[in-house]
Design a protein around this motif. Structure first.
Motif, mmCIF file in Angstrom:
data_model
loop_
_atom_site.group_PDB
_atom_site.id
_atom_site.type_symbol
_atom_site.label_atom_id
_atom_site.label_comp_id
_atom_site.label_asym_id
_atom_site.label_seq_id
_atom_site.Cartn_x
_atom_site.Cartn_y
_atom_site.Cartn_z
ATOM 1 N N SER A 54 39.633 39.731 36.970
ATOM 2 C CA SER A 54 39.818 38.980 35.727
ATOM 3 C C SER A 54 38.526 38.825 34.940
ATOM 4 C CB SER A 54 40.398 37.599 36.034
ATOM 5 O OG SER A 54 39.563 36.896 36.931
ATOM 6 N N ASN A 55 37.373 38.789 35.612
ATOM 7 C CA ASN A 55 36.085 38.679 34.933
ATOM 8 C C ASN A 55 35.262 39.920 35.286
ATOM 9 O OD1 ASN A 55 33.288 36.365 34.802
ATOM 10 N ND2 ASN A 55 34.380 37.291 33.116
ATOM 11 N N GLY A 114 41.181 33.999 38.190
ATOM 12 C CA GLY A 114 40.611 34.787 39.273
ATOM 13 C C GLY A 114 41.163 34.449 40.640
ATOM 14 N N GLY A 118 36.678 35.830 44.356
ATOM 15 C CA GLY A 118 35.919 36.032 43.130
ATOM 16 C C GLY A 118 35.330 34.733 42.602
#
Length: 288
Positions: A54-55, A114, A118
Motif C-alpha cells: 500500500s505504501n 497496510g 509493513g
C-alpha cells in the motif's frame, strides 16, 4: 503454499503498477518462510518482502530473486488487553478486532491500508498515533534464518523507521498492549477518523498512500499545493487534485510515471521553497 514464476506485481500493488517478480510466494506459516529463506540462501537469491503493497512502488523492471507476500499469515489473537497479530494481517482488520474486544489504542489505524508487518517496518502512523505507541514487541526472522523476539527498545522506532529496515529482518508477528475501553466510544472514534480520511484523501483512485515524509517545520502536501503542482501529470500518474501529498493512477500509469512525477515534485519544491522532500513511500525493484 502458492508459488508463481514471472508474476506481474501490478496485480498486487495499490498503485496497480510494477514489473514482474521472478519468483513470488505466499507462505502460510513461519515454517514456510524459513523453508523459502533456506532455498533462497542455498541458491544465492535475494529476498524481498511485500506486505499489502500500500505504501510501495515497484519499478517497472520488477524484482529479481524471491519475493514474499505474507497476506496468508493473518491470524489475530487477543488475551485480556494484549493483541497479537501475524505480519500479514490487515491493520484495518486488526483495529476491528481490537474494537470488538473493547480494546483502545489503535483507533488511529482504522483507515491505514497496510499490513501489520509493513506497519511495524515503517512505524506507520496517522492522526497523532503511531505503531511505536502501542507495539511492545515483534517476532522477526533474521537473514540467517533465526527467529528473534525483539522488545520495543530493540525495534528502535523513529519517524517512519524501525530497526528491521537496516537489519534485513522479516517481521513475523507483532504484540500490542492496549487499554480497555468502551466499545461504542472506540467505534465512534474510528468512524470519525475514517470520515476525515475520506474527506481529505483520494481513496477512490489507486495510489501509494502518502508519498513524502513530513519535512521539519512544514507539511509536504501544503508545499506541493503552494508550488502549484496539484493536477500535475506525467503519463497516467497525477498529483492528486484532492490531496497534494498523494499521487494517483488516473490512466494506466506505469511505475516510471510515478517516479517521474516524484522527481518533478521534489525539484519544483526545492527550487521554490528550498525544502528537500524525502520519499516516505518505499521504492524497490529494477529499472526497465
Amino acid at each position: 503454499m502458492d508459488i508463481f514464476l514471472d508474476e506481474p506485481l501490478s496485480k498486487y500493488t495499490n498503485t496497480k503498477t510494477g514489473g514482474k517478480a521472478d519468483i513470488l510466494a505466499f507462505p502460510e506459516s513461519v515454517d514456510h518462510i524459513q523453508q523459502l529463506v533456506q532455498y533462497a540462501n542455498e541458491n544465492q537469491l535475494s529476498i524481498t518482502v511485500i506486505g499489502n503493497a500500500s505504501n510501495l512502488i515497484v519499478r517497472d523492471g520488477g524484482i529479481r530473486g524471491l519475493t514474499l507476500i505474507l497476506t496468508k499469515m493473518n491470524k489475530i489473537t487477543v488475551h485480556e488487553n494484549v493483541l497479537i497479530a501475524q505480519a500479514g494481517a490487515s491493520f484495518i482488520e486488526t483495529t476491528k478486532v481490537a474494537q470488538a474486544n473493547s480494546l483502545s489504542g489503535i483507533e488511529f489505524a482504522a483507515g491505514i491500508p497496510g499490513s501489520i508487518g509493513g506497519a511495524v517496518f515503517m512505524n506507520a502512523g496517522a492522526y497523532g498515533g503511531s505503531v511505536q505507541d502501542v507495539v511492545v514487541s515483534a517476532d522477526v526472522l533474521t537473514p540467517d534464518d533465526q527467529v528473534l523476539h525483539l522488545d520495543k527498545q530493540e525495534l528502535d522506532f523513529g519517524y517512519r523507521h524501525c530497526s528491521v529496515q537496516e537489519n534485513n529482518q522479516i517481521v513475523l508477528a507483532a504484540t500490542f498492549e492496549l487499554s480497555h475501553g468502551s466499545r461504542d466510544k472506540i467505534q465512534k472514534e474510528m468512524d470519525h477518523l475514517n470520515e476525515l480520511r475520506a474527506a481529505k484523501q483520494p481513496l477512490d483512485l489507486p495510489s501509494c498512500g502518502s508519498v513524502f515524509k513530513r519535512p521539519e517545520g512544514y507539511f509536504a502536501g501544503k508545499l506541493i499545493h503552494d508550488a502549484g503542482l496539484q493536477g500535475f501529470q506525467i503519463g497516467g500518474a497525477q498529483v492528486s487534485k484532492k490531496h497534494a501529498g498523494f499521487i494517483v493512477n488516473v490512466d494506466k500509469a506505469t511505475a516510471t510515471d510515478y517516479l517521474n512525477v516524484i522527481k518533478h515534485v521534489q525539484a519544483t519544491v526545492k527550487e521554490k521553497f528550498g525544502v528537500n522532500l524525502e520519499t516516505e513511500v518505499r521504492i524497490i525493484g529494477d529499472n526497465e
